[in-house]
Enzyme design. Sequence first.
Site, short mmCIF file in Angstrom:
data_model
loop_
_atom_site.label_atom_id
_atom_site.label_comp_id
_atom_site.label_asym_id
_atom_site.label_seq_id
_atom_site.Cartn_x
_atom_site.Cartn_y
_atom_site.Cartn_z
N TYR A 287 3.82 8.77 -11.45
CA TYR A 287 2.82 8.07 -10.62
C TYR A 287 1.99 7.13 -11.49
O TYR A 287 1.84 5.95 -11.17
CB TYR A 287 1.93 9.11 -9.94
CG TYR A 287 0.90 8.53 -8.99
CD1 TYR A 287 1.24 8.24 -7.67
CD2 TYR A 287 -0.41 8.31 -9.39
CE1 TYR A 287 0.29 7.73 -6.78
CE2 TYR A 287 -1.36 7.80 -8.51
CZ TYR A 287 -1.01 7.52 -7.22
OH TYR A 287 -1.94 7.01 -6.33
N ALA B 133 2.72 5.82 -14.31
CA ALA B 133 3.55 4.71 -14.81
C ALA B 133 3.71 3.63 -13.74
O ALA B 133 3.61 2.43 -14.04
CB ALA B 133 4.92 5.24 -15.23
N LYS C 190 1.74 2.99 -11.23
CA LYS C 190 0.46 2.33 -10.91
C LYS C 190 0.04 1.37 -12.04
O LYS C 190 -0.54 0.33 -11.79
CB LYS C 190 -0.61 3.38 -10.63
CG LYS C 190 -0.33 4.20 -9.37
CD LYS C 190 -0.21 3.30 -8.14
CE LYS C 190 0.01 4.05 -6.85
NZ LYS C 190 0.13 3.17 -5.68
N ASN D 245 0.80 -1.23 0.00
CA ASN D 245 0.00 0.00 0.00
C ASN D 245 0.83 1.28 0.00
O ASN D 245 0.40 2.29 -0.57
CB ASN D 245 -0.91 -0.03 1.23
CG ASN D 245 -1.54 1.32 1.51
OD1 ASN D 245 -2.50 1.72 0.85
ND2 ASN D 245 -0.99 2.06 2.47
N SER E 128 -4.10 2.23 -8.68
CA SER E 128 -4.89 3.46 -8.75
C SER E 128 -5.65 3.47 -10.08
O SER E 128 -5.22 2.84 -11.05
CB SER E 128 -3.93 4.66 -8.72
OG SER E 128 -4.59 5.83 -9.13
N1 NAP Z 1 -5.81 8.63 -1.71
C1 NAP Z 1 -6.14 8.37 -2.95
O1 NAP Z 1 -6.98 9.06 -3.57
C2 NAP Z 1 -5.54 7.22 -3.68
C3 NAP Z 1 -6.08 6.87 -4.92
C4 NAP Z 1 -5.54 5.81 -5.63
C5 NAP Z 1 -4.49 5.09 -5.09
N2 NAP Z 1 -3.98 5.44 -3.88
C6 NAP Z 1 -2.85 4.67 -3.37
O2 NAP Z 1 -3.18 4.15 -2.11
C7 NAP Z 1 -1.99 4.04 -1.32
C8 NAP Z 1 -2.20 4.75 0.00
O3 NAP Z 1 -2.51 6.10 -0.28
P1 NAP Z 1 -3.02 7.12 0.84
O4 NAP Z 1 -3.87 8.09 0.15
O5 NAP Z 1 -3.52 6.39 2.02
O6 NAP Z 1 -1.62 7.85 1.17
P2 NAP Z 1 -1.13 8.67 2.44
O7 NAP Z 1 -2.28 9.08 3.30
O8 NAP Z 1 -0.23 9.72 1.89
O9 NAP Z 1 -0.27 7.59 3.24
C9 NAP Z 1 0.86 7.05 2.64
C10 NAP Z 1 1.44 5.97 3.52
O10 NAP Z 1 2.60 5.42 2.84
C11 NAP Z 1 3.73 5.52 3.69
N3 NAP Z 1 4.94 5.73 2.92
C12 NAP Z 1 5.21 6.68 1.99
N4 NAP Z 1 6.45 6.55 1.52
C13 NAP Z 1 6.99 5.47 2.16
C14 NAP Z 1 8.25 4.84 2.12
N5 NAP Z 1 9.24 5.28 1.33
N6 NAP Z 1 8.46 3.77 2.91
C15 NAP Z 1 7.48 3.33 3.73
N7 NAP Z 1 6.27 3.89 3.81
C16 NAP Z 1 6.04 4.96 3.05
C17 NAP Z 1 3.42 6.69 4.62
O11 NAP Z 1 4.17 6.57 5.81
P3 NAP Z 1 5.00 7.86 6.39
O12 NAP Z 1 3.98 8.87 6.74
O13 NAP Z 1 5.74 7.32 7.55
O14 NAP Z 1 5.87 8.29 5.26
C18 NAP Z 1 1.93 6.49 4.86
O15 NAP Z 1 1.71 5.53 5.84
C19 NAP Z 1 -0.87 4.63 -2.16
O16 NAP Z 1 -0.18 3.61 -2.82
C20 NAP Z 1 -1.60 5.49 -3.16
O17 NAP Z 1 -0.88 5.68 -4.35
C21 NAP Z 1 -4.46 6.49 -3.17
#
Ligand code: NAP
Length: 246
Positions: A151, A153, A155, A84, A136
């Site tokens: 991003y 690419a 996903k 994730n 995504s």
């Molecule tokens: N939100 C959306 O609309 C959406 C839509 C489609 C897909 N997604 C995907 O869903 C996933 C979660 O998204 P989210 O919206 O929940 O994101 P978020 O709120 O920004 O949380 C991201 C999480 O990833 C961790 N993280 C980031 N870089 C990291 C690294 N280098 N090593 C370890 N952990 C890391 C962060 O931990 P730290 O805070 O400790 O860095 C945090 O726990 C992502 O893959 C995102 O691309 C999200």
Amino acid sequence: MSLSGKVALVTGGSRGIGFATAKVLLENGAKVAITGKDQKRLEKLAEISNVFAITADIRNSNEVKNAVQKIVEKFGRLDILVNNAGVFPRIKQLHEIEEDEWNEVLDVNLTGQYRVTKEAIPHLQKTSGSIINISSDAGLKAYQGFNADAYSATKAALIILTKCWALEYSKNKIRVNCICPGVVDTDMTKPFVKTQKDRDFMNAEHPLGRIGKPEEVAKAVLYFASDDALWITGAILAVDGGESTK
Ligand SMILES: NC(=O)c1ccc[n+]([C@@H]2O[C@H](COP(=O)([O-])OP(=O)(O)OC[C@H]3O[C@@H](n4cnc5c(N)ncnc54)[C@H](OP(=O)(O)O)[C@@H]3O)[C@@H](O)[C@H]2O)c1
């Protein structure tokens, strides 16, 4: 409970979709480890919930290796990996993106998933476990003005890797599935829904009339992780209020 006796690792489980997923898996009987970079946030979560929190940056192979080892030492097994953790870049057109910005997104969102999955596979082979990749909508189709090519690419890559891994590890009965969320209300999307006007626009982009909640993605993860999905592998599920169907 459907996940009783199972052990799960949710990368990026300290916030947003990852944290909601950790909660849902815990509520359904799994033992859950979460990782992230922010140690203080992880320590706090470990105090207030039953998660096993480990600081591990998925850009660092040793930290990833150490995290998986700690989980197996503590719980004796690994059954579920939720890939994730992810980052979203600054919005820029391709010709404006510096190479280090490009590489940073690939390092986390693509190579990071490789690093974690590589360490997890030997343990998942023993349990005939399950991998759920969080891709995504941006990996399913191109959006006018989205301007986050690195991003998109990564996903899209995760979607094809889901299918590759599903076939590679079907011999071990490891199931590999993928979820493609639309816009979900988390820290990642906060900059895009700052004003009511932004939020109204974002809501209207989704045929069901609103952006998603982290729990709505978490419930799809639960389904793939559970025995209800025992005959499902290589599946790509949009959880997006119809957004990618337009
Ligand atoms: N939100 C959306 O609309 C959406 C839509 C489609 C897909 N997604 C995907 O869903 C996933 C979660 O998204 P989210 O919206 O929940 O994101 P978020 O709120 O920004 O949380 C991201 C999480 O990833 C961790 N993280 C980031 N870089 C990291 C690294 N280098 N090593 C370890 N952990 C890391 C962060 O931990 P730290 O805070 O400790 O860095 C945090 O726990 C992502 O893959 C995102 O691309 C999200």
